[in-house]
Design a protein around this motif. Structure first.
Motif, PDB file in Angstrom:
ATOM      1  N   VAL A 158       1.207  -0.819  -0.126  1.00 19.55           N
ATOM      2  CA  VAL A 158       0.162   0.196   0.129  1.00 19.55           C
ATOM      3  C   VAL A 158       1.304   1.072   0.245  1.00 19.55           C
ATOM      4  O   VAL A 158       0.712   2.411  -0.806  1.00 19.55           O
ATOM      5  CB  VAL A 158      -1.204  -0.254   1.339  1.00 19.55           C
ATOM      6  N   ARG A 163       0.960  -4.594  -5.757  1.00 19.64           N
ATOM      7  CA  ARG A 163       0.617  -5.465  -5.773  1.00 19.64           C
ATOM      8  C   ARG A 163       1.613  -6.178  -5.123  1.00 19.64           C
ATOM      9  O   ARG A 163       2.362  -6.005  -5.236  1.00 19.64           O
ATOM     10  CB  ARG A 163       0.309  -5.670  -6.823  1.00 19.64           C
ATOM     11  N   THR A 167      -4.324 -12.158  -5.050  1.00 22.15           N
ATOM     12  CA  THR A 167      -4.456 -12.120  -5.372  1.00 22.15           C
ATOM     13  C   THR A 167      -5.654 -11.004  -5.490  1.00 22.15           C
ATOM     14  O   THR A 167      -5.366 -10.040  -4.444  1.00 22.15           O
ATOM     15  CB  THR A 167      -6.059 -12.628  -6.281  1.00 22.15           C
ATOM     16  N   GLN A 168      -6.143  -9.875  -6.781  1.00 23.13           N
ATOM     17  CA  GLN A 168      -6.895  -8.625  -6.160  1.00 23.13           C
ATOM     18  C   GLN A 168      -7.610  -8.312  -5.417  1.00 23.13           C
ATOM     19  O   GLN A 168      -7.701  -7.420  -4.382  1.00 23.13           O
ATOM     20  CB  GLN A 168      -7.514  -7.995  -7.928  1.00 23.13           C
ATOM     21  N   GLU A 169      -8.089  -9.272  -4.789  1.00 18.10           N
ATOM     22  CA  GLU A 169      -9.320  -9.123  -3.452  1.00 18.10           C
ATOM     23  C   GLU A 169      -9.071  -9.096  -2.085  1.00 18.10           C
ATOM     24  O   GLU A 169      -9.158  -8.787  -1.778  1.00 18.10           O
ATOM     25  CB  GLU A 169      -9.948 -11.045  -4.206  1.00 18.10           C
ATOM     26  N   ASP A 170      -7.488 -10.263  -2.437  1.00 22.65           N
ATOM     27  CA  ASP A 170      -7.041 -10.675  -1.045  1.00 22.65           C
ATOM     28  C   ASP A 170      -6.256  -9.077  -0.598  1.00 22.65           C
ATOM     29  O   ASP A 170      -5.972  -8.634   0.177  1.00 22.65           O
ATOM     30  CB  ASP A 170      -5.890 -11.496  -1.282  1.00 22.65           C
ATOM     31  N   ASP A 171      -5.509  -8.585  -1.440  1.00 20.37           N
ATOM     32  CA  ASP A 171      -5.150  -7.166  -2.162  1.00 20.37           C
ATOM     33  C   ASP A 171      -5.630  -6.076  -0.986  1.00 20.37           C
ATOM     34  O   ASP A 171      -6.222  -5.163  -0.356  1.00 20.37           O
ATOM     35  CB  ASP A 171      -4.358  -6.767  -3.246  1.00 20.37           C
ATOM     36  N   ASP A 172      -6.907  -5.914  -1.948  1.00 15.60           N
ATOM     37  CA  ASP A 172      -8.301  -5.149  -1.272  1.00 15.60           C
ATOM     38  C   ASP A 172      -8.514  -5.487  -0.284  1.00 15.60           C
ATOM     39  O   ASP A 172      -8.783  -4.142   0.701  1.00 15.60           O
ATOM     40  CB  ASP A 172      -9.065  -4.556  -2.573  1.00 15.60           C
ATOM     41  N   LYS A 173      -8.376  -7.089   0.312  1.00 15.99           N
ATOM     42  CA  LYS A 173      -9.130  -6.722   1.116  1.00 15.99           C
ATOM     43  C   LYS A 173      -8.572  -6.160   2.992  1.00 15.99           C
ATOM     44  O   LYS A 173      -8.605  -5.936   3.698  1.00 15.99           O
ATOM     45  CB  LYS A 173      -9.731  -8.405   1.722  1.00 15.99           C
ATOM     46  N   HIS A 174      -6.942  -6.051   2.503  1.00 19.30           N
ATOM     47  CA  HIS A 174      -5.706  -6.315   3.968  1.00 19.30           C
ATOM     48  C   HIS A 174      -5.434  -4.714   3.832  1.00 19.30           C
ATOM     49  O   HIS A 174      -5.062  -4.139   4.437  1.00 19.30           O
ATOM     50  CB  HIS A 174      -4.686  -6.940   3.155  1.00 19.30           C
ATOM     51  N   VAL A 175      -5.423  -3.669   2.332  1.00 20.58           N
ATOM     52  CA  VAL A 175      -5.953  -2.155   2.301  1.00 20.58           C
ATOM     53  C   VAL A 175      -5.245  -1.456   3.482  1.00 20.58           C
ATOM     54  O   VAL A 175      -4.997  -0.935   4.056  1.00 20.58           O
ATOM     55  CB  VAL A 175      -6.109  -1.579   1.318  1.00 20.58           C
ATOM     56  N   LYS A 176      -6.773  -1.485   4.681  1.00 21.64           N
ATOM     57  CA  LYS A 176      -6.755  -0.770   6.139  1.00 21.64           C
ATOM     58  C   LYS A 176      -5.993  -1.503   7.201  1.00 21.64           C
ATOM     59  O   LYS A 176      -6.908  -1.221   8.082  1.00 21.64           O
ATOM     60  CB  LYS A 176      -8.336   0.261   5.671  1.00 21.64           C
TER      61      LYS A 176
END
Length: 264
Positions: A158, A163, A167-176
């Motif tokens: 982040v 990246r 996966t993109q989904e996993d990345d998005d899930k951990h952003v915050k």
């Protein structure tokens, strides 16, 4: 003189009885069934099984030092390691990191089996499997969750707008979600500490596996190096506290006995 011989005889009889009882219990007693349905590849939002009550954990806001400041040499080291690990894209290390984020006991058993020296599985080593399955909550819920929320450190991918190996989904899930300390590292190293106690002859290989499990998160881009190092330190805190827990001690005794039996 006679009394000394009598005392020795009583002691030997007691030891023999204890060994017989342990052997019998090990053969007949099975680990309790626990709900590990929340354990999978993903989020730390799940409530995991664990041995210790929340009151047994230390206040990690006082015992865990703050993550490195951005202008510190430690943070510079974190950045350098992150950039070096980006060069691993496309290598076997990258592939291992991509597939090595699972937290379930089946995966952890397979991961540690080569270093452990015998196959770890629910059927062949039920007590060892039970320990692996149950201490996840001690490492994550009781170990890293509080300081993660307290420090809210930005994850490296982040920070750099990058990246991960996932996966993109996993990345998005951990952003915050907070990066410091690493829950995977705490769990992996806690498992290694327990397995090394059961099989001290293989401790070097077992510890190396525990370190690799956490380092995979650095390679993947989810954690800084200092995140995983603090995770290992928390594992040591948790391991010490577990050894004061009677339920854990009993399970560990059975796991040691089943290992000794398997090695015969």
């Amino acid at each position: 003189m006679r009394s000394e011989k009598f005392i020795k005889l009583v002691r030997l009889t007691a030891v023999a009885a204890a060994c017989f009882t342990l052997s019998a219990c090990t053969c007949n007693k099975q680990p309790p069934q626990i709900d590990a349905s929340g354990v999978g590849t993903g989020g730390h939002a799940a409530v995991f099984p664990h041995f210790l009550d929340k009151s047994a954990y230390p206040d990690y806001r006082t015992v865990v030092v703050a993550p490195p400041e951005k202008n510190s040499s430690l943070f510079k080291n974190d950045v350098e390691i992150y950039k070096e690990t980006r060069k691993l894209k496309g290598t076997q290390a990258w592939t291992d990191a991509a597939g090595g984020a699972r937290l379930d006991a089946d995966y952890m058993s397979q991961f540690f089996t080569p270093a452990y020296g015998i196959e770890i599985s629910k059927d062949k080593t039920p007590w060892t499997y039970y320990l692996i399955q149950r201490v996840i909550g001690d490492a994550i819920d009781g170990g890293t969750r509080t300081p993660k929320k307290f420090y809210q450190r930005t994850r490296p991918y982040v920070y750099f707008g990058d990246r991960t190996c996932s996966t993109q989904e996993d990345d998005d899930k951990h952003v915050k979600s907070g990066s410091y300390p690493s829950g995977h590292s705490a769990y992996g190293y806690l498992v290694s500490l327990i397995l090394a106690e059961i099989n001290p002859a293989n401790q070097d290989a077992i510890y190396q596996s525990g370190i690799k499990y956490g380092y995979n998160r650095v390679v993947c881009g989810f954690h800084w190096q200092s995140d995983v190092e603090m995770g290992r330190r928390i594992a040591a805190y948790i391991n010490a506290r577990l050894h004061a827990n009677k339920e854990f001690q009993e399970a560990l005794t059975y796991a040691k006995a089943e290992f000794a039996k398997a090695k015969k």
